[in-house]
Design a protein around this motif. Structure first.
Motif, PDB file in Angstrom:
ATOM      1  N   ASP A  35      -4.894   1.012  15.780  1.00  0.00           N
ATOM      2  CA  ASP A  35      -3.696   1.656  14.894  1.00  0.00           C
ATOM      3  C   ASP A  35      -3.207   1.086  13.789  1.00  0.00           C
ATOM      4  O   ASP A  35      -2.675  -0.543  13.438  1.00  0.00           O
ATOM      5  CB  ASP A  35      -2.661   0.819  16.186  1.00  0.00           C
ATOM      6  CG  ASP A  35      -1.348   1.213  16.008  1.00  0.00           C
ATOM      7  OD1 ASP A  35      -0.610   2.464  14.985  1.00  0.00           O
ATOM      8  OD2 ASP A  35      -0.290   1.678  17.146  1.00  0.00           O
ATOM      9  N   VAL A  36      -2.791   1.498  13.018  1.00  0.00           N
ATOM     10  CA  VAL A  36      -2.516   0.799  11.426  1.00  0.00           C
ATOM     11  C   VAL A  36      -1.005   0.580  11.735  1.00  0.00           C
ATOM     12  O   VAL A  36      -0.311  -0.826  10.634  1.00  0.00           O
ATOM     13  CB  VAL A  36      -2.557   1.880  10.769  1.00  0.00           C
ATOM     14  CG1 VAL A  36      -4.543   2.350  10.222  1.00  0.00           C
ATOM     15  CG2 VAL A  36      -1.976   3.320  10.633  1.00  0.00           C
ATOM     16  N   LYS A  37      -0.541   0.623  12.856  1.00  0.00           N
ATOM     17  CA  LYS A  37       1.206   0.456  12.556  1.00  0.00           C
ATOM     18  C   LYS A  37       0.877  -1.410  13.646  1.00  0.00           C
ATOM     19  O   LYS A  37       2.595  -1.439  12.815  1.00  0.00           O
ATOM     20  CB  LYS A  37       1.937   1.784  12.750  1.00  0.00           C
ATOM     21  CG  LYS A  37       2.033   3.080  12.170  1.00  0.00           C
ATOM     22  CD  LYS A  37       2.997   2.441  10.916  1.00  0.00           C
ATOM     23  CE  LYS A  37       3.335   4.156  10.216  1.00  0.00           C
ATOM     24  NZ  LYS A  37       3.774   4.622   8.959  1.00  0.00           N
ATOM     25  N   ILE A  87       3.125  -8.082   1.146  1.00  0.00           N
ATOM     26  CA  ILE A  87       2.759  -6.986   0.141  1.00  0.00           C
ATOM     27  C   ILE A  87       0.907  -6.387   0.489  1.00  0.00           C
ATOM     28  O   ILE A  87       1.315  -5.192   1.365  1.00  0.00           O
ATOM     29  CB  ILE A  87       3.009  -7.564  -1.283  1.00  0.00           C
ATOM     30  CG1 ILE A  87       4.077  -7.552  -1.666  1.00  0.00           C
ATOM     31  CG2 ILE A  87       2.345  -5.609  -2.486  1.00  0.00           C
ATOM     32  CD1 ILE A  87       4.226  -7.949  -3.151  1.00  0.00           C
ATOM     33  N   CYS A  88       0.530  -7.479   0.329  1.00  0.00           N
ATOM     34  CA  CYS A  88      -0.720  -7.281   1.552  1.00  0.00           C
ATOM     35  C   CYS A  88      -1.345  -6.506   2.351  1.00  0.00           C
ATOM     36  O   CYS A  88      -1.904  -5.519   2.125  1.00  0.00           O
ATOM     37  CB  CYS A  88      -1.914  -8.463   0.477  1.00  0.00           C
ATOM     38  SG  CYS A  88      -2.798  -9.139  -0.277  1.00  0.00           S
ATOM     39  N   PHE A  89      -0.214  -6.386   3.448  1.00  0.00           N
ATOM     40  CA  PHE A  89      -0.823  -6.073   4.516  1.00  0.00           C
ATOM     41  C   PHE A  89       0.812  -5.317   5.033  1.00  0.00           C
ATOM     42  O   PHE A  89       0.670  -4.095   5.971  1.00  0.00           O
ATOM     43  CB  PHE A  89      -0.573  -7.040   5.657  1.00  0.00           C
ATOM     44  CG  PHE A  89      -1.959  -8.287   5.572  1.00  0.00           C
ATOM     45  CD1 PHE A  89      -2.974  -7.758   6.664  1.00  0.00           C
ATOM     46  CD2 PHE A  89      -2.173  -9.211   4.472  1.00  0.00           C
ATOM     47  CE1 PHE A  89      -3.936  -8.474   6.341  1.00  0.00           C
ATOM     48  CE2 PHE A  89      -3.044  -9.943   4.752  1.00  0.00           C
ATOM     49  CZ  PHE A  89      -4.755  -9.155   5.796  1.00  0.00           C
ATOM     50  N   ASN A  92       4.074  -0.861   7.345  1.00  0.00           N
ATOM     51  CA  ASN A  92       4.484   0.492   6.801  1.00  0.00           C
ATOM     52  C   ASN A  92       3.143   0.727   6.592  1.00  0.00           C
ATOM     53  O   ASN A  92       2.883   1.004   4.999  1.00  0.00           O
ATOM     54  CB  ASN A  92       5.670  -0.098   5.149  1.00  0.00           C
ATOM     55  CG  ASN A  92       7.163  -0.342   5.999  1.00  0.00           C
ATOM     56  OD1 ASN A  92       7.131   0.293   6.646  1.00  0.00           O
ATOM     57  ND2 ASN A  92       7.274  -1.334   5.801  1.00  0.00           N
ATOM     58  N   ARG A  93       2.208   1.476   6.958  1.00  0.00           N
ATOM     59  CA  ARG A  93       1.169   2.310   6.656  1.00  0.00           C
ATOM     60  C   ARG A  93       1.267   3.744   6.843  1.00  0.00           C
ATOM     61  O   ARG A  93       2.111   4.108   8.016  1.00  0.00           O
ATOM     62  CB  ARG A  93       0.735   2.018   7.189  1.00  0.00           C
ATOM     63  CG  ARG A  93      -0.327   0.393   6.574  1.00  0.00           C
ATOM     64  CD  ARG A  93      -1.129  -0.624   8.269  1.00  0.00           C
ATOM     65  NE  ARG A  93      -1.578  -1.515   7.191  1.00  0.00           N
ATOM     66  CZ  ARG A  93      -1.617  -2.455   7.382  1.00  0.00           C
ATOM     67  NH1 ARG A  93      -2.148  -2.268   9.351  1.00  0.00           N
ATOM     68  NH2 ARG A  93      -2.088  -4.122   7.368  1.00  0.00           N
TER      69      ARG A  93
END
Length: 444
Positions: free
Chosen positions: A137-139, A363-365, A443-444
């Protein structure tokens, strides 16, 4: 709704320093203003103290489940909070390895009950679990971890086809441990032939060599460019590797990023003589030149974040001969004080520490509402006294393993208060338990 008012802090945030009050309400930063006169449930007089965004550690090994005699989520999250780390991302080489979505969720359930800090967990990749990896799950999950060199555990991904599939199809950030296994095996065979089984630990950086690191890191970069993978290479340990990364693109647009760790910024191969296996990590602590090269890359933006790779073992395990002693050591309680010591040595600024240990990790993640001191963001905050010397010793260690490579070190700066998601979790030397940290979202 609980409120905390911080008065007269010197705020270090987004490349600025300024004195201000800050109001926390219901977990969030409600207001940042020169003078706030509202009544609050708690007031902290922060005059003379520096307020930084809580550190986000993108690489820890908290050993739960399966290895809890060394550490667990409760014990190590307490040590993290005492050290100003308010959020962590934990690695999958626990027992069992985190190779299914079900096992991943079980770790989140443990953290929801027991973690004093905010948390996220990496999904692990192996040679044969691609289907599970692609369900991530990207979120709600920080990323996918790929061991491209074996370390602690049995998660080496050495099947070229599997690696290609992961890099081509991964739905989110892929974090890699990069050391070339064939090179390490060849080096080890050479030193065994030369010295037998009783190899001194000072040869660790010769066995897990610059060449082993560069071969693997450069291959990962090449593959990421081929597939436009969102790649994050962990614990860069050589000056040579730093040139694989650029600083000509804003971080939010970078597809390939890198991390430096505290031990590679602090120790060098000269320290094996006094610290022995206590500074045995994978990748190895290498030369003073490598250490300076890594710091230079941190400062000029080729390396994006600073983390710990906190990886405890018992002192009994670390006291074994070099070949038997596991790699890794505890660091979360002392990471920020160590970086503040480098600030005192004029090697890094406070603003850069906030950037590399909080802003850039967010920011990276693509972490939601964390990593900055901003109105409307979660109140993950650390107040430090830059002039409050203290000595690291067994009496003040919070790690379950009860040792530190920093024992005997005097740090000039001390963490005074830590807020996690708006709750005061550490204050003047005491942990305040009862409120768990929160699951990080993205936030993806």
């Amino acid at each position: 709704m609980s409120t905390i008012l911080i008065k007269s802090a010197t705020i270090v945030n987004e490349n600025k320093q300024f004195v201000s009050d800050l109001l926390v309400k219901d977990g969030l930063i409600e207001r940042i203003d020169g003078q706030i006169n509202e009544q609050a449930d708690q007031t902290i007089n922060a005059e003379g103290l520096y307020l930084l965004p809580g550190c986000i550690d993108d690489q820890v090994h908290f050993r739960e489940p399966g290895l809890t005699y060394k550490a667990d989520i409760h014990s190590e999250s307490r040590a993290a909070v005492a050290g100003g780390i308010t959020s962590f991302m934990e690695m999958p080489n626990t027992v069992p390895n985190t190779l299914t979505q079900e096992l991943l969720e079980q770790k989140y359930e443990i953290a929801a009950r027991n973690s004093l800090a905010n948390y996220s967990f990496f999904m692990g990749a192996s040679n044969d679990n691609l289907d599970e990896v692609l369900k991530t799950d990207v979120k709600n999950v920080c990323g996918i971890k790929v061991f491209m060199g074996s370390s602690t555990g049995n998660m080496l991904v050495d099947n070229p086809t599997t690696l290609e599939h992961i890099f081509a199809q991964a739905p989110i950030l892929v974090a890699t441990h990069c050391e070339d296994e064939a090179t390490i095996k060849s080096n080890l065979a050479h030193y065994k032939q030369l010295l037998g089984e009783n190899i001194p630990v000072k040869f660790h950086p010769k066995i897990r060599s610059e060449e082993a690191c560069y071969l693997s890191s450069s291959m990962a970069v090449e593959m990421a460019k081929k597939y436009n993978t969102r790649l994050h290479i962990l614990h860069i340990s050589t000056e040579k590797e730093t040139w694989l990364f650029g600083n000509d693109t804003p971080l939010k647009d970078k597809r390939i990023t890198a991390e430096a760790c505290i031990h590679h910024l602090w120790f060098s191969d000269e320290d094996y003589e006094t610290r022995g296996n206590l500074i045995k990590w994978n990748p190895a602590v290498k030369t003073a030149r490598d250490r300076e090269g890594i710091l230079k890359a941190v400062l000029d933006g080729r390396i994006d974040v600073i983390a710990t790779d906190h990886a405890p073992h018992t002192l009994e395990e670390k006291s074994q001969p070099y070949l038997q002693a596991p790699s890794g050591g505890p660091l979360v309680q002392h990471a920020l004080p160590a970086m503040l010591e480098l600030y005192h040595q004029d090697k890094i600024t406070l603003e850069q520490i906030a950037e590399k240990m909080a802003h850039n990790v967010a920011i990276c993640f693509e972490i939601e509402k964390r990593g900055y001191i901003r109105e409307g963001y979660w109140a993950d905050l650390v107040l430090v006294d830059l002039n409050n010397p203290w000595n690291v010793n067994k009496d003040n260690l919070l790690y379950k393993c009860k040792w530190s490579p920093f024992e005997g070190t005097t740090f000039r700066s001390k963490v005074m208060h830590t807020l996690v998601s708006g709750n005061l979790a550490y204050s003047n030397g005491s942990l305040i338990e009862g409120k768990s940290g929160k699951r990080l979202t993205f936030n993806r």
